[in-house]
Scaffold this motif. Sequence first.
Motif, mmCIF file in Angstrom:
data_model
loop_
_atom_site.group_PDB
_atom_site.id
_atom_site.type_symbol
_atom_site.label_atom_id
_atom_site.label_comp_id
_atom_site.label_asym_id
_atom_site.label_seq_id
_atom_site.Cartn_x
_atom_site.Cartn_y
_atom_site.Cartn_z
ATOM 1 N N THR A 1 -5.440 0.374 -4.932
ATOM 2 C CA THR A 1 -6.383 0.554 -3.829
ATOM 3 C C THR A 1 -6.576 -0.742 -3.050
ATOM 4 O O THR A 1 -6.749 -0.724 -1.826
ATOM 5 N N LYS B 1 0.925 4.070 -2.822
ATOM 6 C CA LYS B 1 0.531 5.425 -2.428
ATOM 7 C C LYS B 1 1.558 6.450 -2.892
ATOM 8 O O LYS B 1 1.213 7.569 -3.297
ATOM 9 N N GLY C 1 -4.470 -1.306 -0.040
ATOM 10 C CA GLY C 1 -4.960 -0.667 1.181
ATOM 11 C C GLY C 1 -6.101 -1.444 1.806
ATOM 12 O O GLY C 1 -6.218 -1.532 3.035
ATOM 13 N N TYR D 1 0.822 -1.215 0.000
ATOM 14 C CA TYR D 1 0.000 0.000 0.000
ATOM 15 C C TYR D 1 0.858 1.268 0.000
ATOM 16 O O TYR D 1 0.616 2.209 -0.774
ATOM 17 N N LEU E 1 -11.061 4.182 0.204
ATOM 18 C CA LEU E 1 -10.544 3.549 1.416
ATOM 19 C C LEU E 1 -11.175 4.149 2.667
ATOM 20 O O LEU E 1 -11.453 3.434 3.632
ATOM 21 N N ARG E 2 -11.414 5.460 2.652
ATOM 22 C CA ARG E 2 -12.075 6.092 3.800
ATOM 23 C C ARG E 2 -13.503 5.569 3.947
ATOM 24 O O ARG E 2 -13.992 5.350 5.062
ATOM 25 N N VAL F 1 -3.545 5.249 -5.470
ATOM 26 C CA VAL F 1 -4.566 4.733 -4.561
ATOM 27 C C VAL F 1 -5.765 5.680 -4.481
ATOM 28 O O VAL F 1 -5.596 6.899 -4.415
ATOM 29 N N ASP F 2 -6.973 5.106 -4.512
ATOM 30 C CA ASP F 2 -8.198 5.891 -4.322
ATOM 31 C C ASP F 2 -8.423 6.035 -2.810
ATOM 32 O O ASP F 2 -9.073 5.208 -2.182
ATOM 33 N N GLN F 3 -7.910 7.088 -2.233
ATOM 34 C CA GLN F 3 -7.983 7.287 -0.785
ATOM 35 C C GLN F 3 -9.414 7.527 -0.309
ATOM 36 O O GLN F 3 -9.780 7.129 0.803
ATOM 37 N N GLU F 4 -10.227 8.139 -1.159
ATOM 38 C CA GLU F 4 -11.620 8.389 -0.773
ATOM 39 C C GLU F 4 -12.367 7.072 -0.574
ATOM 40 O O GLU F 4 -13.132 6.913 0.387
#
Length: 276
Positions: A189, A80, A192, A76, A90-91, A85-88
């Motif tokens: 992604t 990153k 993560g 990850y 993952l949130r 990575v699609d951080q949104e």
Amino acid sequence: MLQSLDPTLVTLAISLMGAGAVAGLLAGVFGIGGGAVLVPVLYQFLGILEVDEAVRMHLSVGTSLAVIVPTSLRSYLSHKKRGAVDQELLRNYMIFVPLGVLFGALLAAYISANGLKAVFAVIALVVAFKMLFGKESWRLADDLPGTKGRSIAGVIIGFFSSLMGIGGGVMNNTFMTLFNRPIHQAVATSSGVGVLISIPGAIGYMWAGWDKAGLPDFSLGFVNLLAVGLIIPITILIAPLGVKIAHALPKTVLSRIFGLFLIIVAIRFFLALNGS
């Protein structure tokens, strides 16, 4: 479990470290934690050591999840750095993926070994079909669903991944690509997602297997610490190489390799169901 420097055990230890190298490579290439390789290898390894069949598959799945913790984290962080990575997403997954994992670990305390094998094989084949024969036109929508849809997907991904002993890449790659996200972003992604699955998954399998009869030495519930200690260092070293390969491969090639890999894994588990 470890009584002397028996040549057979030394060979098995080397084999486990080799499996760790393959798992680390796959973690980077496919955004998975390597569980699809580790589970069948650990199952055979524990069989040679004459671990009770009633706990062997559960121990393989739980140990695999424990190994995936540092492997997925390493993969990850590498993805990153590349901004892939699609951080949104993952949130959105932060609560619901672990929730699904805990449901899966709870069920694992009651499901049979053959049940776990069947879940692994069937899901692997379904995803492999999509990766091998899927077309660009195979889309459920032009973009990912909203918060509710992502939450439901997170629970499903966490649940089935914990039963398979994998880091979630198998499920999340399919989910993201069906909603028009590029495979490289899905892979990144998924690394993560592996972190969100492996930590609660390993803890859950320790709990589910606590005080179970037939467990080998160096086991905390359904997690064997000896196997974890042998495999983790190798996977951490190799995972970044897999990330480089993933970003160098064309999209279609990456999808085809992933699909063929899953078919091989599914066949191995179907054979195990027949006692092979």
